[in-house]
Structures are given as structure tokens and as C-alpha cells.
Design an enzyme around this catalytic site. Sequence first.
Site, PDB file in Angstrom:
ATOM      1  N   HIS A 233       0.853  -1.182   0.000  1.00 24.97           N
ATOM      2  CA  HIS A 233       0.000   0.000   0.000  1.00 24.97           C
ATOM      3  C   HIS A 233       0.890   1.233   0.000  1.00 24.97           C
ATOM      4  CE1 HIS A 233      -3.042   2.917   1.016  1.00 24.97           C
ATOM      5  NE2 HIS A 233      -3.975   1.998   0.862  1.00 24.97           N
TER       6      HIS A 233
ATOM      7  N   ARG B  69      -6.361   9.749  -0.777  1.00 21.13           N
ATOM      8  CA  ARG B  69      -6.066  10.168  -2.147  1.00 21.13           C
ATOM      9  C   ARG B  69      -7.348  10.198  -2.967  1.00 21.13           C
ATOM     10  NH1 ARG B  69      -2.823   5.938  -3.912  1.00 21.13           N
ATOM     11  NH2 ARG B  69      -3.343   4.966  -1.926  1.00 21.13           N
TER      12      ARG B  69
END
Lengths: 235, 659, 245
Positions: free
Chosen positions: B257, B273
Site C-alpha cells: 500500500h 487520495r
Amino acid sequence: MKKSLLPARLDLAQSITGLVLAVFMAFHLIFDSSILLGAGAFAFVSGALECELFFGEKIPLITTAVVIVIFAIFIAHAGLAMRKFPQNAAQYRTMRSHMKEMRHGDTSLWWLQIWTGFAMFFLASVHLYIMMTQPQTIGPAGSAYRIVFEWKWPLYLVLTIAVVLHAAVGLYRLALKWGWFEGQNPNRRRKTLKKAVWIVTVVYLTMSLAALGAFIHIGLTGQDHFGNAVEGIAR
Amino acid sequence: MKIVYTDVLVIGGGLAGLRTAVGVKQRGFDTIVLSLVPAKRSHSAAAQGGMQASLGNSAMGSGDNEDVHFEDTVKGSDWGADQRVARMFTHVAPKAIRELAGWGVPWNRVKQGEREAVINAERVVITESAAAHGLITARDFGGTKKWRTCYTSDGTGHAMLFALGDQTVANAIPVMERMEAVALIHEGGRCYGAVVRSLVSGELTAFLARATTVATGGYGRIYRVSTNAVICEGTGTAIALETGVAELGNMEAVQFHPTAIVPAGILTTEGCRGDGGILRDVDGHRFMPDYEPEKRELASRDVVSRRMTEHMRKGRGVKSPYGDHLWLDISVLGKEHVHKNLREVTDICRYFLGIDPANDWIPVRPTQHYSMGGIRTDHRGESTTLKGLFACGEAACWDMHGFNRLGGNSVAETVVAGMIVSEFIADYCADSASDINVSTGLVREFVERERAQLDALVAGRGSESATAIRQRMEEIMIDQVGIFRTGNELDRAVTELEDLLRRSRNLAVRYPNPGANPELVAAYRLPKMLKLALCAALGARQRTESRGAHFREDFPQRNDRDWLNRSITTWPAPEASLPKLDYEAIAVTDMELPPGFRGYGTRNHIDHPDSPARHAEIEKILQAVDADDRHARQRALMPFDHLLPEKYRPRNQRLETSA
Amino acid sequence: MSNETASAARTLTLRILRHNPQDPASEPRWARYELEEYEGMTLFIALNEIRERFEPSLQFDFVCRAGICGSCGMVVNGRPGLACRTLTSTLPSEITLAPLPAFKLIGDLSVDTGQWMRGMSERLETWIHEQAETDLHALEERMEPELAEQIYELDRCIECGCCIAACGTARMREDFVGAVGLNKLARFRLDPHNARTDADLYELIGDDDGVFGCMTLLGCHDVCPKELPLQTQIAFLRRKMVTVS
Ligand SMILES: Cc1cc2nc3c(=O)[nH]c(=O)nc-3n(C[C@H](O)[C@H](O)[C@H](O)COP(=O)(O)OP(=O)(O)OC[C@H]3O[C@@H](n4cnc5c(N)ncnc54)[C@H](O)[C@@H]3O)c2cc1C
Ligand code: HEM
Ligand code: HEM
Ligand code: SF4
Ligand code: F3S
Ligand code: FES
């Protein structure tokens, strides 16, 4: 089986009796403190409460009647509240050690209520009994005599502290318990309420203790602190 | 010897396990769930960002449907996925969301009218329709064409797991906590249950069942830094491997990740994000557009993680005592958004970093996150080689993720697989062929074997330290079997891991208590973890191409010609020190979506020889079908309805009836 | 990330209450361990270090180590809280750790919150009692966006048990439901899928083991690591339960 509605009623009753007593005390202590304005003021107030203005003379039986009602509420409240006391030694110890470890403000306040309530159970009972049986003695002279020469001042000293703390904290907890005055930000409101508790406590304690001092002054000197003579407190 | 009988033994109390248990119970079968920890503490609770399902309610998700979700999933997998399973999954995902809503998951809802959002670091105004008001909304996640990720603030996994936990109680399903399955009981290619150790008393119990389901989650903790919970040690996968019969698939496919905080390794959700947060380097420069001008921070995870690592290798990282890192900047989203919609992130920053992400940048770097690999199953969730053994959730290689899973597809998989697999398990249990006719002798043999191993450890004749070996394994995995891989390093990794495995057969336990004993637990789990590490390392060494999360610097191209297949590992014999590696071909000839360009990363792959033919065939098939009927077109290309349990076949209603 | 040498390293003394109820010979006792503190150290790191270096038998529970799962509730210097997200730098150099009271002790710092919560859940039936079975294929039922957020606000409870350990009432009276259960009922009450009426809830919590047992001590509210509005929720339920009667 349908659940009993009693617990709800009892909880409500506990709060209502507490609230009534607290409101009663808020006035009681102000009336009592009228002594700070001089013996005449107190005589006027106590007279007024016994309907002197109405009937032209004091009717002590009114006091007796009111005391009986308050006494009943008081006993009811005490009875209801006592259900919350630790029920046995083990519970008592658990609570003690829990408090000592947690050092948590509101939990300690509750403990304070338990103890002040416990103290009042005896002290206020004595006071109420006297008020119920000797209403005619109420007045600047009679009260001062009782406080000084019948040695009631230690009782009143403790009772004053107990009742002011108990009632102020009681009202604070009442508000949180039922969610009154939560406002937009309950956490901030709680802080404000707590501050109010301390202000009320300080104001009432100062006032009531000063009143107690005034009674003692009358008892010892035979005059109030403005120099007015108060008749009828010779030993 | 204590023996417990049930119809369905579910090992694992995460989302996948609980949904399976509820499913079989509702079909009338007895079930018991085992878990290392209280079920609601399972790792599923940590999923923050959300769950993908193509509801298409919000303006930015408008036009979404199963087809788009399917395409995203297959591309995300770098064509490693089983496309039929991906179809089954995308079809059932909306049903799963709706089921959970009925069970109380408070999915965030569409609010009609205008609202501000941040897209590509710019404020934009999105107008939601009145028709969608009050329906389930979705946010943006990496690798998806539409905004499809449904969420409850940033505690999606928590809300889902608690709703399922509550359903478990509502259905009176016993959950036995602090119980660890340490071996599967099997004979003649059929699984009969498991030997289970109590983590409180140390007692061993045999659980016998018609069907045994492994839903034990991932194996992230074989890596030094992982976003996974500390219990994600993969022991459930390992006991399947140790049968020597069950197969594991794609163990080298390990996802990193992009944004775990440094140094704790705790995840900040992709939602950061998705909602518009950006990545910055040591100079505060937003670097992702330089590498991925189109998708930027929202390219798929493997791509973003690699770009970040690449950028740090160029010396653009921020130096810290804990190694280099980059910055995640969500302050651009504004205080209100951050404190309200990214609350867990705010908490994590506050408690673990002492910063407020509404003002400060968050130190992040890529960290091990998800295990695509796991117990290889067919589309019904049953092991391809061990009858009566089922698997679902992260522990399984059902295979809808291929070599890279999309954010939000994982919690979706857990519940969708739980729904589907539990139906097949119930069917299996309803068949008399699943009757258990196993001798107590066999059961005793399995229990005694485990007991002997534990006794040997407690007797303390060994000399090796489990802690030291484990630390070394974790380092090898992160350094040599990590984001960037090369043949040389993988060679070294395999050799050293093999050596560690040998040494792990001679462990010393200082505290000789057979009951609750954390040291003993660590010791008996270690060889299991090493075996998984070996499967991953060996698979990675052999796979001389780059696909999804598996990236070989010495073979940077995806090579469909030679490697369009699934790695299959088995453990040949208890005393072996290496797994056996085989490959299962993925046929292009019946794919709905033959291999092509993923749409991000670099466009350089070696085509499969069958690809052009399949493309041509698809063209021809589609010509014969009504261009407006997407269902008919889909069916003509790759029918999958018949694979689903009947109750999940109906079509999903959507707001836009055309979709 | 400031430099490690910036602050003088402290030596921490951890006093841990140890007891293994599985072992009949074991008596509760305080054990002391000393550790060098370093930047970013949490109690999770400290306890693991103690286990690795001095005391392999030390029992404690961590799962997510990120303040999400509620496994690591313990009493830190007198107050219940989540150990994993407690930075040692926020504590004095002498730290006492004890297991959460009010739950069954498993060993040392590990307690059985799981079974307790399950019992609570069974008792209060903390799940949606659906009005009608959901049609999985049709559009979902609508819900106001604000309502969904409001429900989530209360749904954030992680069942860590801190509120129980911090509640004098729960400590004194074993059968008291505690804040965690009351909050859950308040949460389900909000949900439009839910079919239970206030009268149904009264059957569950309309007594002194239920909402009327709460003495508004607010320890629960003040320690809840998820900062749930327990004070207002309990007050709310109390009002509802009184008006039902
Ligand atoms: C920080 C983080 C955030 C994430 N966010 C998202 C997201 O936003 N969206 C998304 O889709 N996915 C997300 N994921 C991935 C997703 O959460 C997991 O893949 C998924 O929850 C796995 O669920 P599971 O049921 O398969 O396993 P788990 O939830 O891990 O459950 C495993 C269960 O098995 C039990 N168990 C394990 N071994 C044994 C054994 N030997 N014996 C008995 N019991 C055993 C455990 O006690 C546990 O109950 C995230 C993952 C992480 C790490
Ligand atoms: C109807 C009922 C009551 C009546 C008529 C009454 C009357 C009085 C009077 C006349 C006094 C002045 C002193 C005296 O004469 O002895 C007094 C003082 C006092 N009363 Fe009461 N009282 C009543 C109820 C209560 C109750 C219920 C409490 C508390 C539990 C209480 C607490 C006190 C205290 C603390 C003082 C002393 C105040 C000071 O410090 O000046 N009283 N009361
Ligand atoms: C024998 C005397 C008394 C005893 C034993 C007693 C005891 C208590 C106790 C234990 C409580 C806490 C109840 C709880 O936690 O739920 C309480 C509450 C309260 N008391 Fe008293 N009390 C007494 C007299 C009084 C008096 C004289 C007043 C008013 C001045 C008063 C006002 C209150 C109030 C307002 C509350 C809060 C009500 C509630 O919590 O529901 N009490 N009392
Ligand atoms: S209410 Fe708060 S303190 Fe209580 S269990 Fe839930 S999260 Fe923990
Ligand atoms: S601490 Fe306990 S008494 Fe009530 S307000 Fe909280 S539950
Ligand atoms: S370990 Fe999960 S909250 Fe602390």
C-alpha cells in the site's frame, strides 16, 4: 411478561424529590440569611412565611404543616436515594479503590453526595423534628437561643456545608442525568455547569455561614450586628 | 481426547468467516466459528476506505454497472483474475451492500444538490440529483473508472464487521474465541475438520465437520513492516499447505500500500487520495503527475507504490531515522473535510505522530498490505484438491484479484464470497456424500502428532531462538521479496529462508508452560510462516515477468506468452524444505476481456499468441447481438449466471434503468 | 520526525500487575521492568520489548496496534485506555499497568472482553430487528444523509470495555448493562430499518440493572477512546424510557 413500570417511576421520583428539596433549600437559605439584614428582616421574613401579613398574627401550625410535607419528601428522597448506596462491604471497598485509582471528578462528586446525604439523614432529621414541634420558637431571638444555648450551632455548621454541597452537586447531576441544557456542545456545556456548581456552592456557603455567624452574634451579645437589641434571649 | 462435531466448521471470525457462518446457519446447518481473538476484533475491522459495488447512485458514479466494475477488476488484476469469478463477484456486490444496509451498516448517503469536492488537487462542484437523494453514495478509489467505493466515513470495515458480528449473535452462532486451528484433519483427499488449540489453556480439541472453511485472512506478518494486524500470520493458509494436498495459488502476489505512516506502518486509507489528497517529495513537489500524467495519485496501488519507491531511490525522499519517506498531503482538503470524513486518519495522526493532518503533511511510504495469494479454490470456494475444505476471503485464491487487487474490492470479496460460498457449502452438506465416516483412530493420530510437537517444544531441547529467526525472515521478505525484485536477490532469499526453516525445527522455548504461553505460540507458528514465505519467494523467483504487484526489475515486461498462468504451490512432505511449484494456465480463448493494456504503468507487454484470435472472435460474437442489450452481449461472450447460486441470479436494479 | 538525540532518553519503569489464574499457585503481584525510552515508543512497543527481553510469559492482547480494534484496553496509571495508541512520552517515567477490572482475567494484562460483550449483545439483542427482509435485488431503502452520519457516530464503539472498567456502578453491580450496551440501543433506535419500539426497549433496560441503574458517574464518557457521546445517549434513553412508562 411485561416489565414493571416501577423502576421508571422510582427513578423519576428520586429526581423530582431531589429537585423539590433543592429548590426548597435555595429559598430556605435565602430566607434564613435575611438575618444578615438585621433581626427585623428575619422577624419579618419568618413572620411572612407564617402568614402574619394575612391573618395579622403568626400561625405556627402552618410551619408544622409545611415541615411535615418537606419531611415526607425528604424521607422519600432519602429512601429512594439509599438504593444507590453501596449495598455491602464488598461493594463499598470496590467503589473506594475504584475511586482512588481513577481519580475521576464526577465519580468523586457522587461519593460526596453519598456522604453528605448520609450525614443529612441524621442532622436534618433532628432539625426538622425541632421545626415541626417548636415552630413558635422561630424568630431572631428563639433561633439564636437555640443555636447558641441549646448547642445547635455545630449541627447547623455541618448541615449547612452538607446541604449546600449536596444540593449544588445534585442539581448538576440532575441536569446531566436527564440531558437538560445540553446545547450544541454538551462537553463544553458540562464544563460550564460544573463551574456554576462551584459558584453556587461558594455563594451559598458564604451567605449561610455568615447567617449562622449572625445568629451566634445575637446569641452572645443580645443584639444583631447592626446594634439593634434583640429581646428575649436571656438564659 | 475431546471431539466436537458440527456441520460446518468456520476457521476465522473476520468478515468472510462470519458471513459464511450466517449463510450456512440460515440454510439450517449447525456451525461453529473459531477465532484467535473476539470476532469483532478481527483484522477486517481495520478496513477504512470502503467497499466497491456498482450502485451508480452518486453523480460521479453515474453510468456504473457490473460491466465497468468487471473491467476495472480484471485490468487491476493484470489479467491474472479468473474472469468468471470476477463476473460472479461484480454481480453480487450490489446485493451484498444492500443486505448489509438492511443489517444496519450506516452507509453514507447521497445528498441532493451541489457539494464541493477535491479532484486532482482542485476544488470542483459536484451536483447530485434529487432522484438519488438518500441512496448509498460512493467515493473515488484507485484503479476505478467510476466512483464506486461505498463507505461509512472511514470506518467501513468496522461498521461491516460489527453488523455481521451482531448477525452472528442474532443467529445464535457460537464463536469460540482464542482458539487456534493448528492442523487440518484429512485422509484420502477429504478434509474432516481441524485440531484446535486453546490459547488460554493450551488444550487440544478435535473439531469434526462435514465442511471445513478457512477464512483466516492474509499473511502480511511475514514481512517486517505491514499494515496488517499482528495476528495476520497466515496460519490458516499454512495448515492447508501442510496437508500436502491442498494447493495455494499465486503466493508471490503481495500488495504494497502506498501510504502507511512511518515508522509505525499503520495505514492511512486510500480514501485520502480518493478524496483528493496528494503525494509530495522532499521539496514539497507533487511528483505523481510526472510519472502517471493521467491517473496521478489514483493509479492502481502497485503502480503508485512502485513510483514512490522509484522516486525515493532517486534521492527525492525525506530522510528520517527510520529510513526515507514521502509526504501525503491531505491538508488541501480543508479542516472540516479531514476532521469529519477522515476521522480515523486524524486520530491515527494525532495519537501516533502527534500531528493534525488538516495542517501537517503525513510521513508515508509503501508498506506490505494485502495477500492476493491463498488457498486455491474453484468458483464454489472449495479447494481444488482437498474435498470438504472450503476457503474464502483474503485467505483464499478464489481468484478475482489475480496479481493485484483493487482498493475496496477486498472487503467486498469477503462478504460476496461469504454469500456465495456458504450456499455451496450448504448444498454440499445437504448431500449424503458429505457424511463424516472417519475413524477416531485417525483423529487421535492428528491430535497426537500436534501434541508431540508441542511437547517437544516445551521440553526445551532445542537451541534456536524463534525471535531471531522470525526477525530475519521478516527482513528477507521486505528487502528481497518486496516491491522491486530481482533474480539474484530472490535466489539468496530462497536459500536463506530454506536454511531458516531447517533451523526452525530446533527451537528453544525458555518458559516451559504448555498452557497460555506467548513464546510457545510464536515458536509453533514460525515454521508455518516460513513455509508461506518460501512459497512467496520461490514463486517470485520462478516468475520471470512482471505482473500486477509482482515486479521483476530483470524482467519488467508482463509476459502473457509465457506467464499467463497461476502459480500453484504444494508442500510435498513434512520434512521438505521447499514447496513444489506448478502452474495452472489461464485460457485466453474463453475470456470476456482478453489481455491488453491496463491503462496505467507502461504499455509494454508480450502478447499471448491466442489474444488476437480471441479479440477477433469477440468482435464477431458481438456483431450478432443487439448492441443496446449489455446483458445479452455479456452472456454471448462469457456466460456465468449458471455458476451462481440461484438466489443471487436476478439482475440488480439501478436508479438509471438503462444501466 | 525530530532527531533521536534531540531529547535526553528517559528510563521508564513499568509496574505491571501479574497473575495467572490458570495456575493455582499464582498470586497477584506487581512486577517491575526497566526500559530505555525512544521516540515514538508506544505501550505496544514497550510491552513487546519486555516480553522479548525479560519475560516471555507476559500476557497481553494486541491485534490492530492502531487504536481500531479495541483489544488492548488496560488500566494505565489508574485510567482505562487503549495501550497501543498510548505514546510513552505522554506518561510519567513510572508507568503502572493493570488489567481492566470488571472482566474475567485471562492472565496478566489480558482479559476476556469478548465473552462479556457477547453476553451483553445477547441480553440486549443488539442487532437490527428488521421490519421486512431486504430485497437484495432492488434499490436500497433511502435514508437521510445526516441520519446515516448520526448512526455512524454511535456505531463507532469498538467494544473495548473501557467504559465498563471506568464505571463505578458496573464495578459495584455486576448485572448493570453499562454504557456500551446503552449506546448500542440508542444507535439501533435511530436506524429506520429497525422495528423495535421504545416499549420493547423498556423490557430490556427499564430497570435498575438497565438505564435506571446508571448514576451518571460519567467515567464512561470521559475514558471512551472513541469519544462517543455516552453522556447524552444515556440521558436520551432515560428520557425515552421514562416517557414510555
Ligand atoms: C489497514 C487495512 C485497511 C484496509 N482497508 C480496506 C478497504 O478500505 N477496503 C477493502 O476492500 N479492503 C481493505 N483492506 C483489506 C481487508 O480489510 C481484508 O482483506 C479483509 O478484511 C480480510 O477479511 P477476512 O475475513 O478474509 O480475514 P480477517 O478479517 O483477517 O479475519 C481472519 C480471522 O481468522 C482468524 N484466524 C486466523 N488464523 C486462525 C487460526 N489459525 N485459527 C483460528 N482462527 C484464525 C482470526 O482470528 C480472524 O478472526 C484493508 C486491510 C488493511 C490491512
Ligand atoms: C419546612 C421545613 C423547614 C423549616 C421550617 C426550617 C426552618 C429553619 C429555621 C427557622 C432556621 C433558622 C435556625 C433555627 O431556627 O433553628 C433554619 C436553619 C437551617 N435549616 Fe432549616 N428548615 C426546614 C427544613 C430544612 C431542611 C430540609 C434542611 C436541610 C436538609 C434545612 C437546613 C437548615 C440549615 C442548614 C440551617 C442553618 C442555616 C445557617 O447556617 O444559617 N432546613 N431552618
Ligand atoms: C437524608 C438525606 C439525603 C440523602 C440520604 C440523600 C442522598 C442522595 C443520593 C445518594 C443521591 C444520588 C442519587 C443517585 O446517584 O442517583 C441524591 C441525589 C440528589 N439529592 Fe439527595 N439526599 C438527601 C437529602 C437531600 C436534600 C435535603 C436535597 C436538597 C437540598 C437533596 C437533593 C438531591 C438532588 C437534587 C439529587 C439529584 C437527584 C437525582 O440524581 O436523581 N437531597 N441524594
Ligand atoms: S463505548 Fe467507548 S469505551 Fe465503551 S466499549 Fe465502546 S468504545 Fe469502548
Ligand atoms: S460511568 Fe456508569 S454510572 Fe452511568 S454515566 Fe457512565 S454508565
Ligand atoms: S490493538 Fe487494536 S485498539 Fe489497541
